[in-house]
Write a protein that holds these residues in place. Sequence first.
Motif, mmCIF file in Angstrom:
data_model
loop_
_atom_site.group_PDB
_atom_site.id
_atom_site.type_symbol
_atom_site.label_atom_id
_atom_site.label_comp_id
_atom_site.label_asym_id
_atom_site.label_seq_id
_atom_site.Cartn_x
_atom_site.Cartn_y
_atom_site.Cartn_z
ATOM 1 N N GLN A 41 7.922 -10.214 2.288
ATOM 2 C CA GLN A 41 7.021 -10.676 3.388
ATOM 3 C C GLN A 41 7.597 -12.120 3.867
ATOM 4 O OE1 GLN A 41 4.478 -8.569 4.650
ATOM 5 N NE2 GLN A 41 5.201 -10.077 6.378
ATOM 6 N N ARG B 26 6.990 -0.611 7.199
ATOM 7 C CA ARG B 26 5.949 -1.211 5.914
ATOM 8 C C ARG B 26 6.848 -1.430 4.945
ATOM 9 N NH1 ARG B 26 0.745 1.522 4.563
ATOM 10 N NH2 ARG B 26 2.183 3.330 4.088
ATOM 11 N N GLN C 268 5.526 -1.354 1.778
ATOM 12 C CA GLN C 268 4.966 -0.215 0.972
ATOM 13 C C GLN C 268 6.029 0.957 1.081
ATOM 14 O OE1 GLN C 268 2.438 -0.776 -0.959
ATOM 15 N NE2 GLN C 268 2.910 1.109 -2.169
ATOM 16 N N ASP C 269 6.449 1.212 2.224
ATOM 17 C CA ASP C 269 7.265 2.496 2.362
ATOM 18 C C ASP C 269 8.569 2.089 1.830
ATOM 19 O OD1 ASP C 269 5.247 3.979 3.328
ATOM 20 O OD2 ASP C 269 5.630 3.274 5.501
ATOM 21 N N ARG D 217 5.267 -1.697 -4.554
ATOM 22 C CA ARG D 217 5.601 -3.091 -3.933
ATOM 23 C C ARG D 217 5.608 -4.108 -4.907
ATOM 24 N NH1 ARG D 217 2.519 -4.970 1.751
ATOM 25 N NH2 ARG D 217 3.375 -6.925 1.771
ATOM 26 N N ASP E 88 7.816 -0.653 12.695
ATOM 27 C CA ASP E 88 6.756 -0.492 12.283
ATOM 28 C C ASP E 88 6.851 -0.398 10.768
ATOM 29 O OD1 ASP E 88 7.590 1.890 12.594
ATOM 30 O OD2 ASP E 88 5.934 3.032 13.171
#
Length: 265
Positions: free
Chosen positions: A207, A179, A181-182, A191, A177
């Motif tokens: 991505q 992300r 962003q993290d 990002r 999980d």
Amino acid sequence: MEYPLQVGFHHYSVNKPRFVLPIGRDDDHWLLFALTHGHFRYRIAGIEGTAVPGDVIVCPPGIDVRREALAPLTLHYAGVQPTSGEALLPTPREFGSGGPYRFAVRDTKRHYANLRRIAAVSGRRDAMSALRLCHGLSDLWLQLQEELEDRLQAASAPPDSTMQAVRREIEARAFDDGRLQDIAAGASMSRTVMTKRFKAAYGMTPQQHVNALRLSRAKQLLIHTDYTLDHIAGLCGYDSGSYLSRVFHDAEGARPSEYRRRNRL
């Protein structure tokens, strides 16, 4: 023929519901877990992950490996020692939070054919079977070394060390999980900035890289397991089998069921 390793022991387990082997280590073997069915959670030197069919988990000598079966397991468990005395793995920090302990062997045809040959001689005590076992595990070892060399080359090629670290982190967390962003925040950037710098370094967005990794694992599981699409989706980081089906069709031009039918060995 001189092989790159000596085999200390080998066990082949079929459809085992749980691990029964001890966790503590008092030996100097490298441990190999080559999984063909099921999946399990592991923790090595503080690094956690989930192994799925096609993965090989490697644990260096003197380090405990904790593991928990999440589904009935069919796997090879072996203890080996390199004949040259050279270590297989660098330090975990070179590979981000995922560490160097999980290998997803890319040449799946060679890998599974090799595991079938090893399974065929498992438990036999004659000299020829012992030789074939050593040959099979040595070839597996060489595949891991080839994978490691590719990783190190990829890590050293780009000039931007920050993007090297970002890529390693993305690859370590692609199926969980984690992300983007993290990951960007962990690299002290937005990002948007991470996406621009990553694409400049690797010719693809973060991505797109995640999507490629997930689809690659999904293909592997479709070919080599009988898992449902929902189960495969969960192991590859997708929310549902229906979403995986749409993504898969957009990328491959075929439904997962069609791909599985055409590519089954």
